[in-house]
Write a protein that holds these residues in place. Structure first.
Motif, PDB file in Angstrom:
ATOM      1  N   LEU B 414      58.515  14.671 -26.393  1.00 26.79           N
ATOM      2  CA  LEU B 414      59.557  13.763 -26.899  1.00 26.79           C
ATOM      3  C   LEU B 414      59.841  14.025 -28.376  1.00 26.79           C
ATOM      4  CD1 LEU B 414      58.497  10.348 -25.297  1.00 26.79           C
ATOM      5  CD2 LEU B 414      60.286  11.919 -24.522  1.00 26.79           C
ATOM      6  N   GLN B 418      64.005  10.496 -29.493  1.00 27.04           N
ATOM      7  CA  GLN B 418      63.672  10.004 -28.152  1.00 27.04           C
ATOM      8  C   GLN B 418      62.586   8.918 -28.212  1.00 27.04           C
ATOM      9  OE1 GLN B 418      62.839  13.906 -26.540  1.00 27.04           O
ATOM     10  NE2 GLN B 418      64.548  13.769 -25.106  1.00 27.04           N
ATOM     11  N   ILE B 419      61.628   9.119 -29.090  1.00 29.24           N
ATOM     12  CA  ILE B 419      60.562   8.110 -29.217  1.00 29.24           C
ATOM     13  C   ILE B 419      61.146   6.807 -29.744  1.00 29.24           C
ATOM     14  CG2 ILE B 419      58.391   7.507 -30.363  1.00 29.24           C
ATOM     15  CD1 ILE B 419      57.823  10.566 -30.550  1.00 29.24           C
ATOM     16  N   GLN B 421      64.026   5.638 -29.367  1.00 31.81           N
ATOM     17  CA  GLN B 421      64.866   4.954 -28.381  1.00 31.81           C
ATOM     18  C   GLN B 421      64.098   4.461 -27.162  1.00 31.81           C
ATOM     19  OE1 GLN B 421      67.904   7.873 -27.703  1.00 31.81           O
ATOM     20  NE2 GLN B 421      68.600   7.725 -29.831  1.00 31.81           N
ATOM     21  N   LEU B 422      62.785   4.705 -27.122  1.00 30.94           N
ATOM     22  CA  LEU B 422      62.012   4.243 -25.963  1.00 30.94           C
ATOM     23  C   LEU B 422      62.150   2.732 -25.825  1.00 30.94           C
ATOM     24  CD1 LEU B 422      58.602   6.182 -26.230  1.00 30.94           C
ATOM     25  CD2 LEU B 422      60.354   6.465 -24.475  1.00 30.94           C
ATOM     26  N   THR B 424      60.170   0.760 -24.221  1.00 33.12           N
ATOM     27  CA  THR B 424      58.856   0.121 -24.295  1.00 33.12           C
ATOM     28  C   THR B 424      57.969   0.959 -25.205  1.00 33.12           C
ATOM     29  OG1 THR B 424      58.037   1.458 -22.470  1.00 33.12           O
ATOM     30  CG2 THR B 424      58.993  -0.682 -21.901  1.00 33.12           C
ATOM     31  N   PHE B 426      55.172   3.832 -25.858  1.00 33.27           N
ATOM     32  CA  PHE B 426      55.025   5.137 -25.216  1.00 33.27           C
ATOM     33  C   PHE B 426      53.792   5.128 -24.306  1.00 33.27           C
ATOM     34  CE2 PHE B 426      52.844   9.302 -25.413  1.00 33.27           C
ATOM     35  CZ  PHE B 426      53.731   9.998 -24.610  1.00 33.27           C
ATOM     36  N   TYR B 439      55.205  12.837 -20.046  1.00 38.92           N
ATOM     37  CA  TYR B 439      55.752  13.242 -21.341  1.00 38.92           C
ATOM     38  C   TYR B 439      54.657  13.251 -22.400  1.00 38.92           C
ATOM     39  CZ  TYR B 439      60.498  13.168 -19.616  1.00 38.92           C
ATOM     40  OH  TYR B 439      61.639  13.471 -18.932  1.00 38.92           O
ATOM     41  N   THR B 441      53.781  13.354 -26.731  1.00 41.29           N
ATOM     42  CA  THR B 441      54.295  13.204 -28.091  1.00 41.29           C
ATOM     43  C   THR B 441      53.357  13.980 -29.001  1.00 41.29           C
ATOM     44  OG1 THR B 441      52.967  11.233 -28.436  1.00 41.29           O
ATOM     45  CG2 THR B 441      55.244  10.884 -27.722  1.00 41.29           C
ATOM     46  N   GLY B 449      55.123   6.726 -31.057  1.00 44.18           N
ATOM     47  CA  GLY B 449      54.701   7.753 -30.094  1.00 44.18           C
ATOM     48  C   GLY B 449      53.198   7.969 -30.074  1.00 44.18           C
TER      49      GLY B 449
END
Lengths: 351, 611
Positions: B414, B418-419, B421-422, B424, B426, B439, B441, B449
């Motif tokens: 990620l 992307q992290i 926008q998670l 919840t 990670f 996935y 990090t 992450g």
């Protein structure tokens, strides 16, 4: 250990560091160690130091091996990656991680079993490579998870919980580190936060391998009469030789010290360690003298503590290897491949 | 002696063996001989049989001149250069009837020369060297170049090609070049004056080596690491893998030094042992660098605990196992395929690993790159199972071409965005895409992450667990991930023409099998062929096994490890599989396979009824 999860609500009045973060932002998971365990105090000291240095949580990588001490990396700074690896092998994980990304702060937490027995070789060679990391030994002289066997740091004559007396000589991590050429060697006590917190700060900022051997009593298996690693014994035989104060780069030195009382050492990033000698004859920049002093005190049964030795001139791991300034793990592929033209050139040698 | 018809038959098709004492400089003469014939366009194979020693023990080099381009040993010796008094008696015995033996006639050794069915050619090499050159060391070294000159005359090797090669080697050392050329010519002229040159076994220019190179597998593997974008190498020196890191280092010194700063875009850690080497690889890979370790069997044994950690915590790692003779220290300078089982199931508990099996240096290069892509795609250790024969001998391979469009497959990592926008927290080990691959990090990217990597029991969220169900969820996904690897690893090479019987082989046994198939065909036995290139075995392997009732499994170990793995991991019935095993430490020869197949089949008539 506490069975009640702390609420995530924080008091608005909590002090904030330069990043606007409170100490709570540097906490980790709930400790599963025994109530009163020295290791939990070390965890608290790490949180205090990292908060005080205003490091972003993700700048910290927490590495450990196996044992009670190694569990503690889960109990601080949950915003940084943690790696609980295999028994005694954390230094090699740290070496590889540091090789891949020189920009992070690496904290390795280990125990006396993890470091001085199964991991003795890796410990020695991480020192030899001068890997840029802080290496904390939470030293209690005993194997906790397997219920009370002597470790390699147990002193001769020290007694186990059921009275058995240790007959083998101990391995002293501080003396060992000095012999191996370590560039930052300290000893402290989990019960002395005043001493420990600035040492952790200085160790994190030191360029190279920083060892802090923290005497951290095991309340369950080694806190009884006859043990030389109990709270009582350590307090009674506690000899601070050099107290280190940590001063960040931008901060002025405000305390007034008498002439000759304090030796400042400037670290790589401009921060300073102020060494306050409690024994005037002691020289924390002279390896040979430090070793002699330590040997003499060990003979007397004293735990010498404080910043015992510091050398800011020896090149750390990346300087020795002449590695690129930017981390290897983020280098673009284009920068790493010789491409098709390169291949043609290489092939001509083998035709 | 050979008849003239035979002589024609042996043009560009014979075997030279050179018996020497190690540490006397014979390696450069061997390379000179082999490369000069290669430059004349003639396919060659070279095998080095050397001792685990610095100086003074016997060493042999075998050069097969093979117009048909075979890459394995044939099993015969046509010309022996016997330069080692200690092994002289056995070297004389090894020559095939009708062959030749060159010896140093400076000192007479009449009792040892007794053999009527070969031709003995005495050359006073030591005497001529002593008369011409000064210094003990020079005299010893140049003796080798002198016998190369003798061979040039006897075999009609182009002297100009040899001179050119010497000029390349000693481009910056004029005095050495002169003495080498002089030694070469003295040998050459002596042979021309005293023997009938050329011999019936001789070379003639061909055009079969254009667009080919002579390269060893370890150099090719190192080149693969360079092109894969590996930045961290950690290792502990061990024969026969050492030259992987030596080559990587020298490639990096040329291609990975920043021209502006002079700083290195790589870091090589020479670790204190193999445990530390694999630890550093895992630490670096966890931190997002491409990292590898070259080792051999004893190193793999030591690395086992860490390999299990990387498997369970799902951390990429690339290992090159340059296999040598075991068990234990075994014979460090001899070859074997003896680590197949040890690598496939390395570490305690339920673990299974992706193995790639290169058959030659060209595949060492490509599979090195595959290994990094697979390790990061699958987040698991990947082993490149080479061996000493591939790794340390020079093989003729097509020139390596590079596809400029290649981009490393860094797998499911990620990015910072992307992290961020998670929706919840990670969760490290959740199977979000239902492809059994979670996935990752990387440290330092984003606090959201962060997770805790551990080899202790963990649930799919990455948390510590001792809960039976939560533990099994992760373990079962790991099994599905391994299943998934079947479709991602290199496919087996299959050659069928509808036969009921077939040969299966792996790695460096391939060359000998291919030659054996031709020999068997000439004898009226035709067989299908499958070369396994990876574990886990793909569907094509299952299909091949199911469609051949009789399968000869050719491999270089005592305990039939590939056969064992096939019986454990596929639906094949044990009785379908017949082993042809070779584990002497020398590379397998075609004759060993031909003999094995024929012995199993009994007679030619039984072949037809059985097959």
């Amino acid at each position: 250990m506490s069975f009640i999860t702390k609420p995530k609500v924080t008091h608005p009045g909590l002090p904030k560091n330069e990043l606007g973060l409170t100490r709570r932002d540097y906490e980790g998971g709930m400790s599963t160690l025994c109530a009163g365990c020295g290791h939990d105090s070390v965890t608290a000291a790490v949180i205090e130091a990292v908060w005080g240095l205003s490091l972003r949580p993700e700048q910290l990588a927490k590495l450990s091996g196996i044992g009670c001490s190694s569990k503690t990396t889960a109990y601080f700074v949950s915003g940084g990656h943690g790696f609980n690896s295999v028994h005694g092998r954390m230094p090699s994980i740290a070496t590889g991680a540091a090789a891949a990304n020189r920009d992070l702060y690496y904290i390795g937490v280990s125990g006396d079993g993890d470091t001085l027995s199964i991991g003795f070789g890796q410990f020695a060679h991480a020192i030899r490579r001068n890997v840029n990391m802080l290496y904390l030994i939470e030293n209690n002289g005993v194997y906790g998870l397997t219920k009370g066997q002597f470790s390699a740091s147990a002193d001769i004559g020290s007694k186990a919980k059921r009275g058995e007396e240790n007959r083998q000589p101990p391995v002293d991590p501080v003396l060992t580190a000095l012999t191996l050429g370590a560039t930052f060697v300290a000893r402290s006590f989990s019960g002395d936060k005043e001493q420990l917190v600035p040492l952790i700060k200085a160790g994190l900022k030191h360029q190279g391998f920083a060892l802090i051997d923290v005497l951290s009593p095991c309340v369950t298996f080694n806190d009884h009469e006859g043990s030389t690693k109990s709270y009582g014994f350590v307090r009674d035989h506690y000899d601070e030789v050099v107290h280190a104060d940590f001063v960040p780069p931008a901060q002025e030195i405000t305390t007034n010290y008498a002439e000759g009382e304090v030796t400042p050492v400037t670290l790589h990033d401009g921060s300073r360690v102020l060494l306050r000698k409690l024994d005037a004859s002691y020289d924390p920049t002279h390896r040979g003298k430090a070793m002699n002093y330590l040997r003499e005190k060990l003979r007397q049964g004293e735990h010498v503590t404080g910043l015992i030795y510091i050398d800011e001139r020896s090149p750390e791991f990346h300087a020795v290897n002449n590695t690129a300034g930017s981390p290897l793990n983020t280098m673009s592929y284009e920068k790493l491949t010789p491409g098709r033209k390169g291949m043609e050139k290489i092939m001509s040698r083998y035709r | 002696m050979l008849s003239s018809a035979d002589a024609q038959d042996r043009l560009n098709d014979f075997v030279i063996k050179l018996a020497n004492v190690n540490g006397t400089g014979s390696a450069s003469a061997n390379t000179l001989l082999m490369k000069s014939m290669f430059r004349m366009g003639i396919p060659v194979m070279g095998k080095n049989y050397f001792p685990s020693n610095i100086q003074g023990l016997p060493t042999w080099y075998e050069i097969r001149v093979t117009r048909d381009g075979y890459v394995a040993r044939s099993g015969r010796i046509d010309l022996m250069v016997a330069m080692n008094a200690e092994t002289y008696a056995r070297d004389v015995r090894e020559v095939d009837p009708g062959g030749y033996l060159i010896y140093d006639s400076s000192w007479p050794r009449p009792t040892l020369l007794k053999r009527d069915d070969i031709t003995l050619l005495g050359v006073p090499l030591a005497r001529m060297c002593n008369e011409t050159f000064k210094g003990v060391r020079a005299r010893i070294l140049l003796k080798n170049i002198m016998y190369s000159g003798v061979l040039a005359a006897l075999l009609e090797i182009d002297l100009d090609v040899m001179r050119a090669l010497l000029a390349e080697s000693y481009a910056s050392k004029k005095s050495l070049l002169d003495s080498n050329v002089q030694a070469l010519e003295i040998g050459y002229h002596y042979a021309r004056e005293h023997f009938q040159c050329p011999l019936p076994i001789r070379v003639q220019r061909m055009d079969r080596t254009a667009n080919h190179i002579l390269i060893d597998g370890n150099t090719a593997a190192a080149l693969g690491c360079l092109y894969a974008g590996a930045t961290v190498g950690a290792w502990y020196p061990i024969t026969p893998s050492t030259s992987v890191m030596d080559a990587f280092k020298s490639f990096c010194q040329k291609w990975r030094v920043d021209p502006q700063t002079g700083q290195n875009n790589y870091l090589i850690v020479q670790a204190e042992d193999e445990l530390s080497a694999i630890g550093a690889v895992i630490g670096a890979s966890w931190n997002g660098a491409r990292a590898f370790t070259p080792t051999s069997g004893p190193g793999i044994s030591l690395m086992n605990e860490f390999i299990g950690l990387a498997y369970y915590a799902e951390i990429p790692a690339v290992l090159f196992d340059i296999q040598r003779v075991g068990p234990s220290t075994g014979m460090p300078t001899r070859t074997q395929q003896g680590d197949i089982m040890a690598a496939a199931y390395a570490s305690h508990g339920d673990t299974r690993h992706v193995l790639l099996f290169p058959a030659n240096p060209e595949e060492c290069f490509h599979m090195a790159i595959d290994a990094f892509d697979l390790a990061e795609r699958l987040q698991t250790p990947v082993f490149v199972m080479s061996d000493l024969d591939i790794g340390m001998n020079d093989w003729m391979c097509p020139v390596l071409d590079w596809d400029e469009s290649y981009q490393p497959d860094r797998g499911k990592v990620l990015t910072k965005e992307q992290i961020e926008q998670l929706p919840t927290k990670f969760h490290r080990y959740l199977d979000l895409d239902e492809d059994a691959i979670p996935y990752r990090t990387l440290p330092g990217v984003h606090p959201k992450g962060a997770y805790f990597t551990r080899g202790s029991g963990h649930n799919q969220y990455g948390g510590y667990t001792e809960d039976a169900h939560d533990y099994q969820v992760v373990l079962d996904r790991l099994k599905r991930k391994f299943e998934r690897a079947k479709s991602l690893v290199p496919k087996a090479i299959i050659e069928t023409s509808g036969n009921q019987a077939a040969i299966i082989s792996v790695g460096s046994s391939d060359g000998a099998v291919r030659e054996a198939l031709h020999i068997l065909e000439a004898k009226g036995v035709t067989l299908d062929y499958m070369r396994i290139r990876a574990f886990p075995f793909g569907q094509e392997v299952e299909k091949f096994l199911a469609s051949h009732p009789l399968l000869f499994v050719v491999e270089q170990n005592r305990d039939a490890q590939l056969r064992s793995l096939l019986t454990l991991e596929t639906a094949v019935e044990k009785h379908q599989l017949r082993s042809i095993l070779h584990y002497s430490g020398l590379p397998i020869s075609s004759s060993c396979i031909v003999d094995g197949v024929l012995a199993e089949l009994g007679s030619a008539s039984r072949v037809r009824s059985a097959v």
